[in-house]
Design a protein around this motif. Structure first.
Motif, short mmCIF file in Angstrom:
data_model
loop_
_atom_site.label_atom_id
_atom_site.label_comp_id
_atom_site.label_asym_id
_atom_site.label_seq_id
_atom_site.Cartn_x
_atom_site.Cartn_y
_atom_site.Cartn_z
N GLN A 158 14.01 -7.28 -2.70
CA GLN A 158 12.87 -6.62 -3.33
C GLN A 158 11.57 -7.31 -2.93
O GLN A 158 10.57 -6.66 -2.62
CB GLN A 158 13.03 -6.62 -4.85
CG GLN A 158 12.01 -5.76 -5.57
CD GLN A 158 12.09 -5.92 -7.07
OE1 GLN A 158 11.98 -7.03 -7.58
NE2 GLN A 158 12.27 -4.84 -7.79
N LEU A 159 11.60 -8.62 -2.94
CA LEU A 159 10.42 -9.39 -2.56
C LEU A 159 10.06 -9.09 -1.09
O LEU A 159 8.89 -8.88 -0.75
CB LEU A 159 10.71 -10.88 -2.74
CG LEU A 159 9.56 -11.84 -2.48
CD1 LEU A 159 8.43 -11.60 -3.47
CD2 LEU A 159 10.05 -13.28 -2.58
N PHE A 160 11.05 -9.08 -0.26
CA PHE A 160 10.84 -8.80 1.17
C PHE A 160 10.23 -7.41 1.36
O PHE A 160 9.25 -7.25 2.09
CB PHE A 160 12.18 -8.89 1.91
CG PHE A 160 12.15 -8.35 3.31
CD1 PHE A 160 12.64 -7.09 3.60
CD2 PHE A 160 11.63 -9.11 4.34
CE1 PHE A 160 12.61 -6.59 4.89
CE2 PHE A 160 11.61 -8.62 5.64
CZ PHE A 160 12.09 -7.35 5.92
N ILE A 161 10.80 -6.41 0.70
CA ILE A 161 10.31 -5.05 0.83
C ILE A 161 8.85 -4.98 0.39
O ILE A 161 8.00 -4.35 1.05
CB ILE A 161 11.16 -4.07 -0.01
CG1 ILE A 161 12.59 -3.98 0.51
CG2 ILE A 161 10.52 -2.69 -0.07
CD1 ILE A 161 12.77 -3.18 1.77
N SER A 162 8.56 -5.62 -0.72
CA SER A 162 7.20 -5.60 -1.25
C SER A 162 6.22 -6.24 -0.26
O SER A 162 5.16 -5.68 0.05
CB SER A 162 7.17 -6.34 -2.58
OG SER A 162 5.87 -6.35 -3.10
N ARG A 198 9.53 -15.40 6.72
CA ARG A 198 8.32 -15.59 5.90
C ARG A 198 8.25 -14.50 4.82
O ARG A 198 7.97 -14.79 3.66
CB ARG A 198 7.10 -15.51 6.81
CG ARG A 198 5.96 -16.31 6.38
CD ARG A 198 4.80 -16.25 7.38
NE ARG A 198 3.56 -16.37 6.66
CZ ARG A 198 3.06 -17.52 6.20
NH1 ARG A 198 3.68 -18.65 6.45
NH2 ARG A 198 1.95 -17.54 5.51
N LEU A 199 8.52 -13.29 5.21
CA LEU A 199 8.50 -12.18 4.25
C LEU A 199 9.59 -12.36 3.20
O LEU A 199 9.39 -12.04 2.03
CB LEU A 199 8.69 -10.86 4.99
CG LEU A 199 7.54 -10.44 5.90
CD1 LEU A 199 7.96 -9.29 6.80
CD2 LEU A 199 6.31 -10.04 5.10
N MET A 200 10.75 -12.86 3.60
CA MET A 200 11.84 -13.08 2.65
C MET A 200 11.45 -14.09 1.57
O MET A 200 11.92 -14.05 0.45
CB MET A 200 13.08 -13.61 3.38
CG MET A 200 13.83 -12.56 4.19
SD MET A 200 15.00 -13.31 5.37
CE MET A 200 16.17 -14.07 4.25
N ARG A 201 10.56 -14.99 1.95
CA ARG A 201 10.13 -16.02 1.00
C ARG A 201 8.94 -15.57 0.18
O ARG A 201 8.41 -16.33 -0.61
CB ARG A 201 9.78 -17.29 1.76
CG ARG A 201 10.97 -17.92 2.46
CD ARG A 201 10.55 -19.08 3.31
NE ARG A 201 10.01 -20.14 2.48
CZ ARG A 201 9.48 -21.25 2.97
NH1 ARG A 201 9.40 -21.43 4.28
NH2 ARG A 201 9.00 -22.18 2.17
N GLY A 202 8.50 -14.33 0.44
CA GLY A 202 7.36 -13.84 -0.32
C GLY A 202 6.04 -14.39 0.15
O GLY A 202 5.04 -14.34 -0.59
#
Lengths: 335, 669
Positions: free
Chosen positions: B541-545, B641-645
């Motif tokens: 969810q964080l990654f998608i956002s 990086r995106l996976m970590r928000g």
């Protein structure tokens, strides 16, 4: 209970309460030995290595820092690293249960299992092993209540599967009971409520009560989130005092006719209710336990230690399960 | 009129009660999945919520009995209807427990796993036969005879076969056989709990995977319990869990899967396996066969029914099959709630398909643009530079009064020209538009231009009509039903249902566009929240956002509309192989329906995989749905990086792979 020298199995963790039970025993001169698991998150068993070439889990970096601080303080207080066993959260249970077995060889016959900071996928198989060890004469479980909980407890729960050593799906038990303890995060509970065609399933929800208003509110939110999947008769939960482990055990006996009916348990609520479920499922060969294991725990899962306002003492509860070789919990109604 | 929401229950596969299955099951996919009901082994692949489990449920005896209770046969041609089905789910049968710890002797563990599967499937097969044989209509159609004497003789014959290595010796009746089989299963469970201390009698009587099941199938025919034309299908669902569950060591998971593969590889004509799996649980590169150097081969050992392929996730439009599927499901739901009389079709009452009549037409892109701008100030969608030539400004303002969308595209074209130092001549006529040559340049940018207009006019993107709903569904039936549920809910809350007649002969709908748009936005928000409720979903969810936010920011910053395809990302297969954590994460996201993924050859000639967020998430993030042109090339570190928000600015060079900007346009893409 007469004084004993206890060997403690617990966790060296990031929360303030990880050391409470050990300290109490030590201050009373009753701590003979200890085995502390230092548990590290990992995205899978295969990725059980420090992040470097992969994205760290949500709390991994903070967890590493806080565990390092805890470990240093422990040593500074006279603790020995020999008593600390580093493990991965998703390690197969044979590894850490084996570590406990090795510890028991020299630990004496009086064991305290401190479940305060121990993940359920650890404490369930460990406690099962301890209960099934006839060589242990005295067995007690310690639980220290925190002063407060973090806003997020954990993230990325895995699929809802049985806790290690607690699988018991039968092909022929068409009548089944499901008991879910309401908690803070209903991950995977819907999976628990699935039924096969032709199965008759009676569902019961345990509502931990009395409890703090925030805990009660979260429990009701839990129930509301699964309400659409509950049969009508289950929508009124059964209130169970979260500190009343014997009471919770008796409730499980009652709804399963002393363990004669096949049951599936969901330990989503307080650890003390999970304790009752673990004791019950260990004794009943018709009971399985399903749970969605988070991949990463918030190192600030909780803070501080709850204090009893009347006595000023820390709220560390000790539940004896076996004393002088006599088991205190039994499925038999004659016990 | 019924006030029940026809789409309230979003059943996922096996949770649907059999008697409701009969009403709700759409047979549209059956025409494309005939191998499932023919001879041979079949693997059924589909992402979560695609309809895979519903399809497999047709093999269950309870479903056949539910049809029989209505006096009906299964919705299959007669030649495909004769089968007895039995099966297990890996996750719910106890089979997964074999993968929960490391075994001292992995080969022995695999053999015991095979034995466990044999007993589990045998038990279910015998139960299925008894269930089906107990119904006269079904028994007649399958040529079954299940009198007690026959079944007891069958049981004795089965138990006496050497394949059981004597474990079932002494069985006298079918109940005896069931009891002995159940005892064996419990013996396995006790042995697993003890983690490796296997009893000698378990080891010495370990059966060979698949053989006992073929023996049972043969005996069923030999004793005329079923006739010779009736096939036996054995279903193993959740095959993927052996390797996707984080708590199972992958090597062990692969070893256990190889046992199932061994049963398939025999190609025994007496039994046929039906394997249910999410796509990444079945990798052609990992189909080893236990105790063999062979690997499974498609077409030789098994056929594939790929739900996602059948539904054909097209770049531009929902596939015709999905349209038909969704339409049928939609109409069934309305009938189920009594909104259409049983026995009639929607078209008896109203012209056109049910979806079209209830949801209406989706306006064209140009109409939507005009809607955002409104009649008052026709030029407010434009953002012209002050230093542009006055004649160009006048031309574009004039064009905007009639064709605001074309004017916006013209603005982008001019900005691009000016940026390269060119000074194009302003057309003398509003009908002349230099950016329409080649024609595909403008057509590829219409959607992105619309998004820019909406942003400029501070309007949310509007979605309504059958085309929009189908497009946002992304060929995913669960997404489609979610949208319908939310639209219906908003419609009910707005009092719209009260206006429709309590008479099935009066037309239902169309639902007002604004109601639909509100419902769709609600569905999009819910779909986003749903991500975190799925296994391992918080990070996804964080990654998608973060990904959606970064893509939107980048698209909005692109005043020349240079990259209409930058609503998705692409990584080379080589990068993915060097970043197994990223690959697994993206595979997982695709399996759960959060991302759409597709292989492609990049402009750099590299073999790549492109990813887009699920279309139903587009309303929430105000992103275009259509997938045109080349997506943005990224590296695995960006994904991490995106996976970590952590925020990512796509417009800052971060060591991304070289994406050739001059050749991003290709006709027809």
């Amino acid at each position: 209970m007469e004084p004993r020298e206890w060997a403690l199995v617990g966790c060296l963790g990031t929360e303030g309460r990880w050391s409470t039970a050990g300290r109490i025993l030590s201050d009373a001169g009753q701590l003979a030995d200890y085995l502390l698991f230092e548990i590290h998150d990992a995205p899978s068993i295969d990725e059980a290595r420090p992040y470097g070439e992969r994205a760290p889990l949500r709390y991994e970096e903070l967890q590493e820092r806080m565990l390092t601080v805890s470990r240093k303080r422990f040593i500074a207080c006279g603790g020995s690293e020999d008593g600390v066993s580093r493990q991965w959260l998703l390690e197969t249970d044979d590894v850490f249960v084996d570590r406990v077995a090795q510890f028991l060889k020299s630990a004496g016959r009086s064991i305290v299992l401190d479940i305060s900071c121990m993940p359920k996928r650890y404490f369930f198989p460990i406690l099962r092993t301890l209960l099934e060890d006839a060589g242990i004469e005295d067995l007690a479980v310690a639980y220290t209540a925190p002063a407060s909980y973090g806003s997020v407890l954990s993230v990325d729960p895995d699929e809802c599967v049985s806790l290690p050593r607690f699988d018991n799906q039968s092909a022929h038990d068409r009548d089944r009971v499901v008991v879910v303890a309401a908690g803070f995060e209903p991950h995977g509970v819907v999976e628990l409520l699935k039924r096969d065609p032709g199965e008759t399933v009676a569902v019961h929800v345990m509502l931990p009560f009395p409890a703090s208003s925030s805990s009660v509110r979260k429990s009701w939110e839990f129930i509301r989130s699964i309400e659409a999947h509950l049969p009508a008769e289950a929508k009124e939960p059964i209130r169970v005092d979260p500190l009343d482990v014997p009471g919770a055990f008796e409730m499980l006996k009652a709804v399963t006719r002393d363990g004669t009916v096949h049951a599936t348990l969901g330990p989503y609520g307080p650890k003390t209710l999970s304790l009752a479920m673990c004791i019950f499922a260990t004794q009943s060969d018709r009971t399985g336990v399903l749970y969605s294991q988070p991949m990463s725990y918030n190192p600030r899962y909780s803070s501080g230690v709850a204090i009893d306002s009347a006595t000023g003492l820390k709220k560390c509860h000790l539940y004896p399960l076996r004393l002088s070789g006599r088991d205190l919990y039994s499925l038999s109604s004659d016990a | 009129m019924s006030t029940v929401n026809p789409f309230e229950e979003l059943y996922v596969g096996e949770m649907i009660p059999p008697h409701e299955f009969v009403d709700l099951f759409s047979s549209v996919l059956l025409a494309h999945s005939r191998p499932l009901f023919q001879q041979g082994n079949v693997v059924v692949k589909g992402v979560y919520g695609s309809g895979k489990t519903m399809l497999l449920s047709l093999l269950k005896p309870e479903v056949r009995l539910a049809y029989a209770a209505r006096g009906e046969q299964l919705p299959l041609p007669p030649e495909l209807n004769k089968f007895v089905g039995a099966g297990i789910s890996i996750g719910r049968s106890g089979a997964l427990e074999f993968g929960r710890y490391r075994h001292a002797d992995e080969d022995l563990a695999c053999e015991l796993f095979g034995d466990f599967l044999n007993y589990r499937l045998a038990d279910d097969l015998l139960s299925s036969v008894a269930k089906l044989g107990g119904n006269e209509l079904v028994a007649t159609s399958l040529g079954m005879s299940t009198d007690r004497r026959r079944l007891d003789s069958l049981a004795r014959a089965i138990a006496g076969h050497r394949c059981w290595l004597g474990y079932l010796d002494g069985v006298r009746s079918l109940p005896d056989l069931h009891a002995r089989v159940d005892a064996r299963i419990r013996l396995h469970q006790a042995s697993l709990r003890a983690r490796g201390a296997h009893p000698d009698d378990l080891i010495s009587t370990t059966t060979s995977v698949g053989e006992p099941l073929a023996v049972i199938a043969e005996a069923l025919a030999e004793f005329d319990v079923i006739d010779e034309q009736t096939r036996v299908y054995l279903r193993i669902d959740e095959y993927d869990k052996l390797t996707t569950l984080s708590q199972v060591p992958s090597q062990l998971g692969l070893a256990l899967r190889s046992v199932i593969n061994a049963a398939i590889s025999v190609r025994d004509p007496r039994v046929f396996y039906r394997i249910g799996t999410r796509p990444y649980g079945w990798r052609e590169s990992a189909l080893s066969v236990f105790r063999s150097t062979d690997t499974l081969m498609q077409d030789r050992d098994y056929a594939v029914v790929d739900i996602d392929q059948i539904l054909g996730r097209s770049e531009y439009r929902p596939s015709p099959v999905f349209e038909q599927f969704a339409g049928d499901v939609f109409e069934r739901r309305l009938k189920w709630c009594g909104l259409i009389a049983e026995g009639s079709s929607f078209s008896d009452v109203q012209v056109g398909s049910a979806i079209e009549r209830v949801l209406g037409r989706t306006p064209s892109t140009a109409e939507k643009a005009a809607g955002y701008i409104g009649p008052a100030s026709t030029t407010r969608g434009l953002s012209l530079e002050n230093d542009w030539p006055a004649d160009w400004r006048e031309y574009l303002f004039g064009l905007a009064e009639e064709q605001p969308l074309d004017a916006k595209i013209g603005e982008a074209w001019l900005r691009r020209q000016v940026g390269t130092g060119a000074t194009p001549t302003v057309p003398g006529d509003l009908d002349v538009r230099p950016w329409t040559s080649p024609s595909w340049w403008a057509s590829n940018r219409r959607i992105l231009a619309l998004v820019h207009i909406a942003a400029r006019t501070r309007e949310r993107l509007i979605w309504h009509g059958s085309d929009d709903v189908l497009r946002l569904s992304g060929d995913h039936i669960l997404a489609f039903l979610s949208i319908c549920r939310n639209i219906w809910e908003v419609w009910a809350r707005s009092g719209g249902l009260e206006d429709a007649a309590d008479n099935e002969r009066r037309a239902i709908g169309p639902v007002p566009p604004l109601v639909q748009s509100v419902g769709i936005n609600t569905a999009s928000d819910s779909w986003f929240k749903r991500i975190a409720k799925m296994p391992r979903g918080d990070t996804r969810q964080l990654f998608i956002s973060e990904l959606a936010t970064a893509l939107k920011r980048s698209l909005m910053a692109d005043g020349t509309l240079s990259h209409p395809g930058y609503n998705g990302i692409s990584l080379t297969l080589l990068e993915l192989s060097n970043g197994p954590d990223v690959r697994q994460f993206l595979d997982d996201a695709a399996d759960w329906g959060d991302l759409i993924e597709k292989d492609h050859t990049g402009m750099d000639r590299a073999q790549r995989r492109k990813y887009y967020i699920a279309p139903l998430l587009s309303p929430k993030f105000q992103l275009p749905v259509e997938r045109r042109q080349e997506p943005r090339y990224v590296a695995v570190d960006t994904v991490r990086r995106l996976m970590r928000g952590l925020p990512v600015d796509f417009d800052v060079v971060m060591g991304e792979p070289n994406q050739l900007p001059l050749f991003e346009d290709r006709e027809g893409e």
